[in-house]
Write a protein that holds these residues in place. Structure first.
Motif, short mmCIF file in Angstrom:
data_model
loop_
_atom_site.label_atom_id
_atom_site.label_comp_id
_atom_site.label_asym_id
_atom_site.label_seq_id
_atom_site.Cartn_x
_atom_site.Cartn_y
_atom_site.Cartn_z
N GLY A 217 13.20 -14.00 -3.60
CA GLY A 217 12.78 -12.80 -2.90
C GLY A 217 13.92 -11.83 -2.66
N SER A 218 13.62 -10.77 -1.91
CA SER A 218 14.61 -9.76 -1.55
C SER A 218 14.96 -9.91 -0.07
CB SER A 218 14.04 -8.36 -1.80
OG SER A 218 13.06 -8.04 -0.81
N ASP A 219 15.80 -9.01 0.42
CA ASP A 219 16.17 -9.04 1.84
C ASP A 219 14.99 -8.78 2.77
OD1 ASP A 219 18.92 -9.74 1.89
OD2 ASP A 219 19.46 -7.75 1.18
N HIS A 220 13.88 -8.27 2.22
CA HIS A 220 12.69 -8.06 3.03
C HIS A 220 11.91 -9.35 3.24
CE1 HIS A 220 13.10 -3.77 3.19
NE2 HIS A 220 13.03 -3.63 1.88
N ASP A 221 12.25 -10.40 2.49
CA ASP A 221 11.44 -11.62 2.46
C ASP A 221 12.02 -12.74 3.31
OD1 ASP A 221 9.60 -10.50 0.64
OD2 ASP A 221 10.91 -10.97 -1.04
N ASP A 222 11.16 -13.67 3.62
CA ASP A 222 11.55 -14.87 4.35
C ASP A 222 12.48 -15.70 3.47
OD1 ASP A 222 11.23 -17.79 5.30
OD2 ASP A 222 10.22 -16.67 6.88
N ARG A 223 13.49 -16.31 4.08
CA ARG A 223 14.44 -17.13 3.33
C ARG A 223 13.87 -18.48 2.94
NH1 ARG A 223 16.24 -12.23 4.13
NH2 ARG A 223 18.47 -11.97 4.41
N SER B 113 20.39 -11.11 -0.13
CA SER B 113 21.84 -11.18 -0.21
C SER B 113 22.41 -12.52 0.23
CB SER B 113 22.47 -10.06 0.64
OG SER B 113 21.99 -10.11 1.97
N THR B 114 21.59 -13.38 0.84
CA THR B 114 22.08 -14.71 1.19
C THR B 114 22.16 -15.62 -0.03
OG1 THR B 114 19.85 -15.50 1.72
CG2 THR B 114 21.13 -14.55 3.52
N LEU B 115 21.51 -15.23 -1.12
CA LEU B 115 21.54 -16.03 -2.33
C LEU B 115 22.89 -15.87 -3.03
CD1 LEU B 115 18.00 -15.28 -3.81
CD2 LEU B 115 18.84 -17.51 -3.08
N ASP B 116 23.45 -16.98 -3.47
CA ASP B 116 24.67 -16.92 -4.26
C ASP B 116 24.40 -17.51 -5.63
OD1 ASP B 116 24.67 -19.71 -3.90
OD2 ASP B 116 26.11 -19.62 -2.26
N GLY C 229 15.76 1.63 -10.67
CA GLY C 229 16.50 2.71 -11.29
C GLY C 229 17.97 2.41 -11.39
N GLY C 230 18.59 2.97 -12.41
CA GLY C 230 20.02 2.81 -12.60
C GLY C 230 20.44 1.43 -13.07
N GLY C 231 19.48 0.57 -13.38
CA GLY C 231 19.81 -0.76 -13.85
C GLY C 231 20.28 -1.71 -12.78
N HIS C 232 20.22 -1.28 -11.52
CA HIS C 232 20.68 -2.14 -10.43
C HIS C 232 19.66 -3.24 -10.16
CE1 HIS C 232 23.78 0.82 -9.78
NE2 HIS C 232 22.87 1.76 -9.57
N VAL C 233 20.11 -4.47 -10.12
CA VAL C 233 19.21 -5.59 -9.88
C VAL C 233 18.74 -5.59 -8.44
CG1 VAL C 233 19.02 -8.11 -9.83
CG2 VAL C 233 20.24 -7.00 -11.71
N TYR C 234 17.43 -5.53 -8.25
CA TYR C 234 16.87 -5.51 -6.90
C TYR C 234 16.77 -6.93 -6.35
CZ TYR C 234 13.58 -4.72 -3.08
OH TYR C 234 12.99 -4.67 -1.84
N GLY C 235 17.12 -7.09 -5.08
CA GLY C 235 16.95 -8.37 -4.42
C GLY C 235 18.16 -9.26 -4.41
N LEU C 236 19.17 -8.93 -5.20
CA LEU C 236 20.39 -9.74 -5.22
C LEU C 236 21.59 -8.84 -4.92
CD1 LEU C 236 19.95 -11.91 -8.45
CD2 LEU C 236 19.45 -12.58 -6.09
N ALA C 237 22.61 -9.41 -4.29
CA ALA C 237 23.85 -8.67 -4.11
C ALA C 237 24.43 -8.32 -5.48
CB ALA C 237 24.84 -9.50 -3.30
N ALA C 238 25.07 -7.16 -5.58
CA ALA C 238 25.58 -6.70 -6.87
C ALA C 238 26.54 -7.70 -7.50
CB ALA C 238 26.27 -5.34 -6.70
N GLU C 239 27.42 -8.28 -6.70
CA GLU C 239 28.38 -9.25 -7.24
C GLU C 239 27.68 -10.52 -7.70
OE1 GLU C 239 31.87 -9.16 -7.85
OE2 GLU C 239 31.24 -7.06 -7.79
N THR C 240 26.66 -10.92 -6.98
CA THR C 240 25.90 -12.11 -7.37
C THR C 240 25.23 -11.88 -8.72
OG1 THR C 240 25.49 -12.72 -5.07
CG2 THR C 240 24.01 -13.65 -6.73
#
Length: 293
Positions: free
Chosen positions: A48-54, A77-80, A98-109
């Motif tokens: 899930g994304s940061d909007h979702d239950d962990r 963002s808690t996912l590594d 948009g922009g190719g940015h992966v939704y739901g994960l931290a950019a570095e992850t």
């Protein structure tokens, strides 16, 4: 394609993913996983994304995907990388707005994940039509060995025709899409920013356009202002990050809306398959038909 490459797919970043065998264990963002399931591909795990239950996936987003046996490593963002790789995927399917940015994960992850496993990103943003998004998922599913369900396109066409005929010449049907944001306010959707709502408008459904002001995708207003719009049908966001409708029952303005309008559960992160879209159009058509009686 080299002799050792038996599977490849070019995603919406223009990035080519390859593998020496057709991926069998797919880890997908929940929206992507539910969409792939409708195309015949069962994900081994979803995230899930940061909007979702962990701890548990948001069932408002999972569509017809049966969750038994589908892993859920967590959300946002808690996912590594280690947690995601513990699902043992040989393909990750993510979405982008948009922009190719992966939704739901931290950019570095997301960046480091691609060092270990192919990552395919499908753009689900407002720059693309719902049909265009669906076609990309269908193409990906076919590359993974799926066959398109034969009746899906006919069911969708029938649902579109029914809705178009229902609203032809009508000027009284007012459909309001919103996301409850507590006891004091609601986010009203700007229809042309949401591919699923654009389809309704193109079919002739009269969708309420919020007043101009702050907010690219939503206009935030008080419940009294929302009630004053007097919608005949309300598409109410039922994702876990929205205020549950049961918690609003005592609110006089929501009670006024609910008493006068037909309320349809709405997931702003739709499952992008013909089957799911046909079901949504049917729900809207049923509500409009009831409102017109």
């Amino acid at each position: 394609m080299s002799e050792r490459t038996v599977w490849q797919f070019s995603d919406d970043r223009g990035q080519l993913s390859t593998a020496g065998r057709c991926p069998a264990r797919v880890l997908a963002y929940v929206q992507a996983g539910a969409t792939l399931w409708d195309h015949g591909i069962r994900p081994s795990a979803i995230f899930g994304s940061d909007h979702d239950d962990r701890a548990v996936p948001d069932v408002a987003k999972t569509g017809s995907l049966p969750l038994a046996g589908v892993g859920y490593p967590g959300a946002g963002s808690t996912l590594d990388v280690e947690t995601l790789l513990s699902c043992e995927p040989d393909l990750v399917v993510a979405v982008s707005y948009g922009g190719g940015h992966v939704y739901g994960l931290a950019a570095e992850t997301a960046k480091h994940l691609e060092e270990h496993v192919p990552v395919v990103v499908i753009d689900v943003g407002q720059a693309r039509t719902l049909a265009g998004i669906g076609e990309r998922f269908a193409l990906l599913a076919r590359s993974l060995g799926a066959e398109e369900p034969g009746a899906a396109a006919q069911d969708l066409d029938a649902a579109r025709q029914r809705l178009r005929a229902l609203v032809a010449g009508a000027d009284g049907h007012r459909v309001l899409a919103l996301s409850p944001a507590g006891q004091e306010q609601a986010h009203l959707a700007r229809p042309w920013m949401w591919p699923e709502l654009r389809v309704l408008a193109e079919l002739g459904v009269g969708i309420v356009e919020p007043a101009e002001g702050p907010g690219l995708n939503w206009s935030t207003v008080g419940w009294a202002e929302a009630a004053a719009l007097r919608p005949a049908v309300v598409l109410a966001d039922v994702r876990a990050n929205a205020t549950p409708l049961d918690e609003l029952r005592a609110h006089p303005d929501w009670s006024a809306i609910e008493g006068a309008a037909r309320v349809v559960p709405w997931n702003p992160e739709p499952v992008c398959s013909p089957q799911a879209h046909a079901r949504f159009l049917t729900l809207v058509a049923d509500a409009l038909e009831e409102a017109g009686r």
